[in-house]
Scaffold this motif. Structure first.
Motif, PDB file in Angstrom:
ATOM      1  N   TRP A   1      83.447 -52.531 -56.051  1.00  0.00           N
ATOM      2  CA  TRP A   1      83.970 -51.677 -54.976  1.00  0.00           C
ATOM      3  C   TRP A   1      84.034 -52.524 -54.064  1.00  0.00           C
ATOM      4  N   ALA A   2      83.589 -53.774 -53.691  1.00  0.00           N
ATOM      5  CA  ALA A   2      83.354 -54.304 -51.526  1.00  0.00           C
ATOM      6  C   ALA A   2      84.585 -54.732 -52.090  1.00  0.00           C
ATOM      7  N   ASP A   3      86.154 -54.619 -52.619  1.00  0.00           N
ATOM      8  CA  ASP A   3      86.984 -55.011 -52.586  1.00  0.00           C
ATOM      9  C   ASP A   3      87.971 -54.585 -52.673  1.00  0.00           C
ATOM     10  N   GLU A   4      87.734 -52.952 -52.767  1.00  0.00           N
ATOM     11  CA  GLU A   4      88.800 -51.620 -53.575  1.00  0.00           C
ATOM     12  C   GLU A   4      89.790 -51.591 -51.947  1.00  0.00           C
ATOM     13  N   GLY A   5      90.834 -50.580 -52.706  1.00  0.00           N
ATOM     14  CA  GLY A   5      92.340 -50.458 -51.526  1.00  0.00           C
ATOM     15  C   GLY A   5      91.919 -49.326 -50.665  1.00  0.00           C
ATOM     16  N   LEU A   6      92.132 -49.047 -50.241  1.00  0.00           N
ATOM     17  CA  LEU A   6      92.684 -47.743 -48.788  1.00  0.00           C
ATOM     18  C   LEU A   6      92.697 -46.377 -49.369  1.00  0.00           C
ATOM     19  N   LEU A   7      91.890 -45.326 -49.306  1.00  0.00           N
ATOM     20  CA  LEU A   7      91.500 -44.280 -49.604  1.00  0.00           C
ATOM     21  C   LEU A   7      91.715 -43.269 -48.444  1.00  0.00           C
ATOM     22  N   SER A   8      92.851 -42.101 -48.651  1.00  0.00           N
ATOM     23  CA  SER A   8      92.669 -41.593 -47.356  1.00  0.00           C
ATOM     24  C   SER A   8      93.489 -40.066 -46.849  1.00  0.00           C
ATOM     25  N   THR A   9      93.910 -39.368 -46.246  1.00  0.00           N
ATOM     26  CA  THR A   9      95.102 -38.260 -46.456  1.00  0.00           C
ATOM     27  C   THR A   9      96.524 -39.023 -46.887  1.00  0.00           C
ATOM     28  N   THR A  10      96.874 -40.353 -46.513  1.00  0.00           N
ATOM     29  CA  THR A  10      98.268 -41.042 -47.096  1.00  0.00           C
ATOM     30  C   THR A  10      98.021 -41.918 -47.810  1.00  0.00           C
ATOM     31  N   LYS A  11      96.675 -42.571 -48.038  1.00  0.00           N
ATOM     32  CA  LYS A  11      96.637 -44.059 -49.212  1.00  0.00           C
ATOM     33  C   LYS A  11      95.794 -43.001 -50.300  1.00  0.00           C
ATOM     34  N   HIS A  12      97.119 -43.092 -51.478  1.00  0.00           N
ATOM     35  CA  HIS A  12      96.165 -42.294 -52.701  1.00  0.00           C
ATOM     36  C   HIS A  12      95.779 -41.904 -52.707  1.00  0.00           C
ATOM     37  N   ALA A  13      96.298 -40.419 -51.533  1.00  0.00           N
ATOM     38  CA  ALA A  13      95.802 -39.087 -51.650  1.00  0.00           C
ATOM     39  C   ALA A  13      95.632 -37.801 -52.825  1.00  0.00           C
ATOM     40  N   HIS A  14      96.110 -38.236 -53.716  1.00  0.00           N
ATOM     41  CA  HIS A  14      96.187 -37.448 -55.453  1.00  0.00           C
ATOM     42  C   HIS A  14      96.030 -38.413 -56.017  1.00  0.00           C
ATOM     43  N   SER A  15      94.605 -39.101 -56.285  1.00  0.00           N
ATOM     44  CA  SER A  15      94.574 -40.267 -57.888  1.00  0.00           C
ATOM     45  C   SER A  15      92.945 -40.061 -58.391  1.00  0.00           C
ATOM     46  N   GLY A  16      92.854 -40.897 -58.901  1.00  0.00           N
ATOM     47  CA  GLY A  16      91.149 -40.824 -59.398  1.00  0.00           C
ATOM     48  C   GLY A  16      90.464 -41.475 -59.082  1.00  0.00           C
ATOM     49  N   ALA A  17      91.350 -43.010 -58.175  1.00  0.00           N
ATOM     50  CA  ALA A  17      90.557 -43.162 -57.052  1.00  0.00           C
ATOM     51  C   ALA A  17      89.619 -42.275 -56.270  1.00  0.00           C
ATOM     52  N   THR A  18      90.940 -41.203 -55.620  1.00  0.00           N
ATOM     53  CA  THR A  18      90.273 -40.813 -54.859  1.00  0.00           C
ATOM     54  C   THR A  18      88.626 -39.493 -55.600  1.00  0.00           C
ATOM     55  N   GLY A  19      89.183 -39.451 -56.984  1.00  0.00           N
ATOM     56  CA  GLY A  19      88.237 -39.018 -57.888  1.00  0.00           C
ATOM     57  C   GLY A  19      86.890 -39.129 -57.546  1.00  0.00           C
ATOM     58  N   LEU A  20      86.976 -40.872 -57.868  1.00  0.00           N
ATOM     59  CA  LEU A  20      85.203 -41.561 -57.521  1.00  0.00           C
ATOM     60  C   LEU A  20      85.057 -41.829 -57.179  1.00  0.00           C
ATOM     61  N   TRP A  21      85.951 -41.253 -55.657  1.00  0.00           N
ATOM     62  CA  TRP A  21      85.182 -41.354 -54.013  1.00  0.00           C
ATOM     63  C   TRP A  21      84.581 -40.118 -53.757  1.00  0.00           C
ATOM     64  N   GLN A  22      85.791 -39.129 -54.222  1.00  0.00           N
ATOM     65  CA  GLN A  22      84.763 -37.901 -54.514  1.00  0.00           C
ATOM     66  C   GLN A  22      83.500 -37.890 -55.319  1.00  0.00           C
TER      67      GLN A  22
END
Length: 175
Positions: free
Chosen positions: A52-73
């Motif tokens: 996970w050291a080279d992943e993209g951004l997650l925020s309220t404006t970047k990929h805000a509704h995604s499985g990647a956000t779910g993994l972070w949650q």
């Protein structure tokens, strides 16, 4: 560990193993860690410790509704910053506040911006480990998986509608 937690964990391991066998999913190593939003999902190769050291951004404006956000949650849930019911694949104010607390506690106040990037995801990946059999990957007490050929991560909670691919562009099976 009490009986209920052991029983739940055992059921999740069984479900993960069954899915892995059915779909060719495993946590097996390949080459070096490579991933980014251009690949479409959180992914990795070789040692899970740097996936996970080279992943993209997650925020309220970047990929805000995604499985990647779910993994972070899921990371935030397992580390005690969110409840399991908060793993909804939506990076809203609650996830942002939890992310800031997580970053402050692990990276220092100067890094607590509420945006998940390489440094934050990379720090979290230090807490990924494999089970004794080397088949499953865990973060905290939850089992997560990595597809054997694509390297894409997936996860499951009591609140998802099946397995969720940690995609940057889709939140399939999330609420």
């Amino acid at each position: 560990m009490n009986k209920n937690i052991r029983r739940k964990t055992s059921r999740r391991v069984t479900a993960l193993a069954a899915a892995a066998l059915a779909f060719g999913i495993a946590a097996g190593p390949a080459t070096t860690a490579q991933a980014a939003t251009a690949h479409g999902a959180v992914e990795g190769w070789g040692s899970h410790k740097d996936d996970w050291a080279d992943e993209g951004l997650l925020s309220t404006t970047k990929h805000a509704h995604s499985g990647a956000t779910g993994l972070w949650q899921l990371v935030l849930w397992q580390d005690g910053y969110l409840a399991e019911s908060d793993v909804d694949c939506k990076f809203g104010p609650k996830t942002q506040a939890a992310t800031k607390r997580w970053q402050r506690d692990r990276l220092g106040a100067a890094e607590a911006d509420g945006v998940v990037g390489n440094k934050t995801f990379g720090e979290a990946s230090k807490n990924i480990w494999t089970t004794d059999n080397g088949f499953s990957i865990r973060y905290g007490y939850i089992y997560i998986g990595r597809h054997v050929t694509s390297g894409e991560y997936f996860f499951h909670t009591s609140y998802t509608a099946g397995f969720v691919k940690a995609s940057y562009t889709s939140a399939a099976n999330c609420r």
